[in-house]
Design an enzyme around this catalytic site. Structure first.
Site, PDB file in Angstrom:
ATOM      1  N   LYS A 178       2.354  -3.301   7.275  1.00  0.00           N
ATOM      2  CA  LYS A 178       2.616  -3.471   5.839  1.00  0.00           C
ATOM      3  C   LYS A 178       4.060  -3.052   5.512  1.00  0.00           C
ATOM      4  CE  LYS A 178       0.245  -4.620   2.932  1.00  0.00           C
ATOM      5  NZ  LYS A 178      -0.104  -5.972   2.393  1.00  0.00           N
TER       6      LYS A 178
ATOM      7  N   THR B 242       0.827  -1.208   0.000  1.00  0.00           N
ATOM      8  CA  THR B 242       0.000   0.000   0.000  1.00  0.00           C
ATOM      9  C   THR B 242       0.860   1.257   0.000  1.00  0.00           C
ATOM     10  OG1 THR B 242      -1.446   1.297   1.451  1.00  0.00           O
ATOM     11  CG2 THR B 242      -0.112  -0.364   2.518  1.00  0.00           C
ATOM     12  N   ASP B 243       0.292   2.347  -0.482  1.00  0.00           N
ATOM     13  CA  ASP B 243       1.010   3.634  -0.421  1.00  0.00           C
ATOM     14  C   ASP B 243       1.078   4.173   1.015  1.00  0.00           C
ATOM     15  OD1 ASP B 243      -1.666   4.370  -0.077  1.00  0.00           O
ATOM     16  OD2 ASP B 243      -1.658   5.919  -1.638  1.00  0.00           O
ATOM     17  N   GLU B 244       0.309   3.565   1.929  1.00  0.00           N
ATOM     18  CA  GLU B 244       0.266   4.095   3.301  1.00  0.00           C
ATOM     19  C   GLU B 244       1.598   3.916   4.028  1.00  0.00           C
ATOM     20  OE1 GLU B 244      -3.417   3.390   5.401  1.00  0.00           O
ATOM     21  OE2 GLU B 244      -4.513   3.132   3.535  1.00  0.00           O
TER      22      GLU B 244
ATOM     23  N   TYR C 114      -1.709  -0.471  10.974  1.00  0.00           N
ATOM     24  CA  TYR C 114      -1.855  -1.137   9.659  1.00  0.00           C
ATOM     25  C   TYR C 114      -0.647  -0.832   8.776  1.00  0.00           C
ATOM     26  CZ  TYR C 114      -3.229  -1.651   4.745  1.00  0.00           C
ATOM     27  OH  TYR C 114      -3.245  -1.955   3.403  1.00  0.00           O
TER      28      TYR C 114
HETATM   29  P1  NAD Z   1      -9.442  -7.447   2.333  1.00  0.00           P
HETATM   30  O1  NAD Z   1      -9.421  -7.162   3.805  1.00  0.00           O
HETATM   31  O2  NAD Z   1     -10.684  -7.175   1.559  1.00  0.00           O
HETATM   32  O3  NAD Z   1      -9.083  -8.979   2.060  1.00  0.00           O
HETATM   33  C1  NAD Z   1      -8.055  -9.632   2.739  1.00  0.00           C
HETATM   34  C2  NAD Z   1      -8.217 -11.130   2.493  1.00  0.00           C
HETATM   35  O4  NAD Z   1      -7.160 -11.798   3.184  1.00  0.00           O
HETATM   36  C3  NAD Z   1      -9.532 -11.700   3.039  1.00  0.00           C
HETATM   37  O5  NAD Z   1     -10.109 -12.586   2.095  1.00  0.00           O
HETATM   38  C4  NAD Z   1      -9.107 -12.445   4.292  1.00  0.00           C
HETATM   39  O6  NAD Z   1      -9.946 -13.548   4.588  1.00  0.00           O
HETATM   40  C5  NAD Z   1      -7.704 -12.896   3.909  1.00  0.00           C
HETATM   41  N1  NAD Z   1      -6.866 -13.123   5.087  1.00  0.00           N
HETATM   42  C6  NAD Z   1      -6.686 -12.293   6.157  1.00  0.00           C
HETATM   43  N2  NAD Z   1      -5.868 -12.862   7.053  1.00  0.00           N
HETATM   44  C7  NAD Z   1      -5.503 -14.066   6.529  1.00  0.00           C
HETATM   45  C8  NAD Z   1      -4.664 -15.117   6.988  1.00  0.00           C
HETATM   46  N3  NAD Z   1      -4.023 -15.039   8.172  1.00  0.00           N
HETATM   47  N4  NAD Z   1      -4.519 -16.208   6.204  1.00  0.00           N
HETATM   48  C9  NAD Z   1      -5.164 -16.302   5.017  1.00  0.00           C
HETATM   49  N5  NAD Z   1      -5.965 -15.344   4.539  1.00  0.00           N
HETATM   50  C10 NAD Z   1      -6.140 -14.247   5.284  1.00  0.00           C
HETATM   51  O7  NAD Z   1      -8.204  -6.644   1.746  1.00  0.00           O
HETATM   52  P2  NAD Z   1      -8.033  -5.914   0.336  1.00  0.00           P
HETATM   53  O8  NAD Z   1      -8.549  -4.541   0.453  1.00  0.00           O
HETATM   54  O9  NAD Z   1      -8.507  -6.801  -0.729  1.00  0.00           O
HETATM   55  O10 NAD Z   1      -6.436  -5.814   0.280  1.00  0.00           O
HETATM   56  C11 NAD Z   1      -5.671  -6.869  -0.286  1.00  0.00           C
HETATM   57  C12 NAD Z   1      -4.196  -6.498  -0.229  1.00  0.00           C
HETATM   58  O11 NAD Z   1      -3.987  -5.281  -0.955  1.00  0.00           O
HETATM   59  C13 NAD Z   1      -3.682  -6.235   1.185  1.00  0.00           C
HETATM   60  O12 NAD Z   1      -2.390  -6.761   1.275  1.00  0.00           O
HETATM   61  C14 NAD Z   1      -3.686  -4.719   1.305  1.00  0.00           C
HETATM   62  O13 NAD Z   1      -2.701  -4.293   2.218  1.00  0.00           O
HETATM   63  C15 NAD Z   1      -3.348  -4.320  -0.115  1.00  0.00           C
HETATM   64  N6  NAD Z   1      -3.856  -2.997  -0.523  1.00  0.00           N
HETATM   65  C16 NAD Z   1      -5.167  -2.659  -0.334  1.00  0.00           C
HETATM   66  C17 NAD Z   1      -5.626  -1.407  -0.779  1.00  0.00           C
HETATM   67  C18 NAD Z   1      -7.078  -1.011  -0.619  1.00  0.00           C
HETATM   68  O14 NAD Z   1      -7.428   0.148  -0.912  1.00  0.00           O
HETATM   69  N7  NAD Z   1      -7.975  -1.889  -0.217  1.00  0.00           N
HETATM   70  C19 NAD Z   1      -4.749  -0.509  -1.390  1.00  0.00           C
HETATM   71  C20 NAD Z   1      -3.406  -0.895  -1.572  1.00  0.00           C
HETATM   72  C21 NAD Z   1      -2.978  -2.143  -1.140  1.00  0.00           C
HETATM   73  P1  TYD Z   2     -10.681   4.107   4.411  1.00  0.00           P
HETATM   74  O1  TYD Z   2     -11.642   3.668   3.356  1.00  0.00           O
HETATM   75  O2  TYD Z   2     -10.733   3.475   5.752  1.00  0.00           O
HETATM   76  O3  TYD Z   2      -9.223   3.980   3.763  1.00  0.00           O
HETATM   77  P2  TYD Z   2      -7.772   4.475   4.343  1.00  0.00           P
HETATM   78  O4  TYD Z   2      -7.927   5.025   5.706  1.00  0.00           O
HETATM   79  O5  TYD Z   2      -6.977   3.229   4.325  1.00  0.00           O
HETATM   80  O6  TYD Z   2      -7.316   5.513   3.369  1.00  0.00           O
HETATM   81  O7  TYD Z   2     -10.862   5.681   4.620  1.00  0.00           O
HETATM   82  C1  TYD Z   2     -10.732   6.585   3.527  1.00  0.00           C
HETATM   83  C2  TYD Z   2     -10.847   7.984   4.098  1.00  0.00           C
HETATM   84  O8  TYD Z   2     -12.180   8.180   4.611  1.00  0.00           O
HETATM   85  C3  TYD Z   2      -9.913   8.246   5.269  1.00  0.00           C
HETATM   86  O9  TYD Z   2      -9.449   9.593   5.214  1.00  0.00           O
HETATM   87  C4  TYD Z   2     -10.803   8.054   6.497  1.00  0.00           C
HETATM   88  C5  TYD Z   2     -12.159   8.512   6.017  1.00  0.00           C
HETATM   89  N1  TYD Z   2     -13.327   7.834   6.657  1.00  0.00           N
HETATM   90  C6  TYD Z   2     -14.338   8.587   7.223  1.00  0.00           C
HETATM   91  O10 TYD Z   2     -14.333   9.824   7.197  1.00  0.00           O
HETATM   92  N2  TYD Z   2     -15.389   7.927   7.828  1.00  0.00           N
HETATM   93  C7  TYD Z   2     -15.446   6.559   7.879  1.00  0.00           C
HETATM   94  O11 TYD Z   2     -16.420   6.014   8.468  1.00  0.00           O
HETATM   95  C8  TYD Z   2     -14.399   5.800   7.268  1.00  0.00           C
HETATM   96  C9  TYD Z   2     -14.423   4.309   7.300  1.00  0.00           C
HETATM   97  C10 TYD Z   2     -13.359   6.491   6.658  1.00  0.00           C
END
Ligand code: NAD
Ligand code: TYD
Length: 349
Positions: free
Chosen positions: A160, A131-133, A156
């Site tokens: 990561k 992630t970019d975070e 988080y």
């Molecule tokens: P998500 O939370 O929707 O899905 C995570 C999946 O991992 C789930 O299916 C969960 O059951 C599985 N999981 C969790 N713990 C596990 C374990 N111990 N063993 C096996 N499986 C397990 O997450 P997402 O949003 O799809 O993110 C997927 C990846 O992409 C992550 O690594 C996240 O850090 C990265 N990512 C997410 C975003 C975003 O905006 N969602 C952006 C950049 C990177």
């Molecule tokens: P989120 O979807 O949790 O992603 P991330 O924090 O990983 O970027 O949140 C996106 C943005 O929205 C973040 O600035 C937090 C804000 N946010 C709210 O204002 N209210 C909410 O209930 C949630 C879940 C997020």
């Protein structure tokens, strides 16, 4: 025939990646390991579950015996690692789960790959999705590049960042053929309604308050999830070993501006009077350590691999809202049970 392991394939991004690979590479075997936490859902994969080149394995990536025996069984040449605990608010409430899966789980997979490949790294790849975070928080200006120093500020992002460091350590120390990518905020179908966009869609459907943290001034760079899945496919095929690629949407939005656009779309689609959804906006206590701004410089993706997002934000948001409105069963299923407890703890109502 390639044997590809995808971890976390029942989650939001993982399910789109599984779909992409199962459909595009019928000659490759795709194995999805996921332990189906609250965020994992096999309903995300009903369209591919019967395909002959797909297998699902329920398992925890931290479980050494399970992971090592799976690697022995399938002798994977490719790992695409997405399994993670992914929600910042949950990491604030329960950091240890993030250390467990994101750090220990990643190291366990690295060890298993190293063991099974036994220094024969020809045609092997360990691709870690991040992630970019990890780069921390930007001020008003500037973009994250691949050279931006790590400065994670939430449990988080710290977990990561730690996993990214371990992946690079296995490259430098053991020569493991790794690739990493760090992506901005994703949105789209199948995202669990704890993240901003699906949470607010669900709340608007049910006329519930829209909890905006702080003043809603934080900025995120949004990318449609299918574009992320396509970028992952491209990086796996064409990316250089040992390299990191930043993936972003060139699409920065202040939370409040995004929420207002979403409210307008929802009013139209639900046939409600203009302004109805905006009335649900409620300002709540800010998230602890809330990062102000994330934004990606994705020029390496463009210059080296020719990638750019294919979907505009307007198109992506429209498709996303349609998907949630057409999949109320999915929404109802994931928001029953434990979700109610989570919601009560996080938002108090
Ligand atoms: P998500 O939370 O929707 O899905 C995570 C999946 O991992 C789930 O299916 C969960 O059951 C599985 N999981 C969790 N713990 C596990 C374990 N111990 N063993 C096996 N499986 C397990 O997450 P997402 O949003 O799809 O993110 C997927 C990846 O992409 C992550 O690594 C996240 O850090 C990265 N990512 C997410 C975003 C975003 O905006 N969602 C952006 C950049 C990177
Ligand atoms: P989120 O979807 O949790 O992603 P991330 O924090 O990983 O970027 O949140 C996106 C943005 O929205 C973040 O600035 C937090 C804000 N946010 C709210 O204002 N209210 C909410 O209930 C949630 C879940 C997020």
């Amino acid at each position: 025939m390639k044997h590809i392991l995808i971890t976390g394939g029942a989650g939001f991004i993982g399910s789109h990646v599984v779909r992409q690979f199962v459909n595009n590479y019928p000659d490759n075997l795709i194995v999805n390991i996921d332990n189906l936490t609250y965020a994992g859902n096999l309903l995300n994969l009903t369209d591919v579950e019967k395909k002959s080149n797909y297998r699902f394995v329920k398992g925890d990536i931290v479980d050494e015996d399970k992971v090592f025996s799976l690697f022995e069984q399938y002798r994977f040449d490719t790992i695409i690692h997405l399994a993670a605990e992914s929600h910042v608010d949950r990491s604030i409430a329960n950091p240890m789960a993030f250390v467990h899966t994101n750090v220990l789980g990643t190291v366990n997979l690295l060890n298993a790959a190293r063991h099974i490949w036994n220094q024969d790294y020809h045609d092997k790849k360990f691709y870690h999705i991040s992630t970019d975070e990890v780069y921390g928080s930007l001020g008003e200006d500037g973009l994250f590049t691949e050279e931006t120093p790590y400065d994670p500020r939430s449990p988080y992002s710290a977990s990561k960042a730690s996993s990214d460091h371990f992946v690079r350590a296995w490259y430098h120390t053991y020569g493991l053929p790794v690739i990493l990518s760090n992506c901005s905020n994703n949105y789209g179908p199948n995202q669990f309604p704890e993240k901003l966009i699906p949470l607010f869609i669900n709340n608007i459907i049910h006329n519930k308050p829209l909890p905006v943290y702080g003043k809603g001034e934080n900025v995120r760079d949004w990318l449609y999830v299918v574009d992320h899945a396509m970028a992952i496919d491209l990086i796996l095929r064409k990316g250089r070993i040992g390299e990191t690629y930043n993936i972003g949407g060139h699409n920065e939005w202040k939370n409040l501006d995004l929420i207002r656009v979403l409210c307008k779309i929802m009013d139209k689609k639900l046939d409600r009077a203009a302004g109805t959804s905006e009335k649900l906006i409620t300002y709540v206590k800010d998230r602890a350590g809330h990062d102000l701004r994330y934004a990606i410089d994705a020029s390496k993706m463009l210059d080296e691999l020719g990638w750019k997002p294919s979907v505009t934000f307007e198109e992506g948001l429209d498709k996303t809202v349609d998907w949630y409105l057409e999949n109320e069963d999915w929404l109802n299923q994931v928001t029953s049970g434990d979700y109610q407890t989570y919601y009560q703890q996080q938002y108090g109502s």
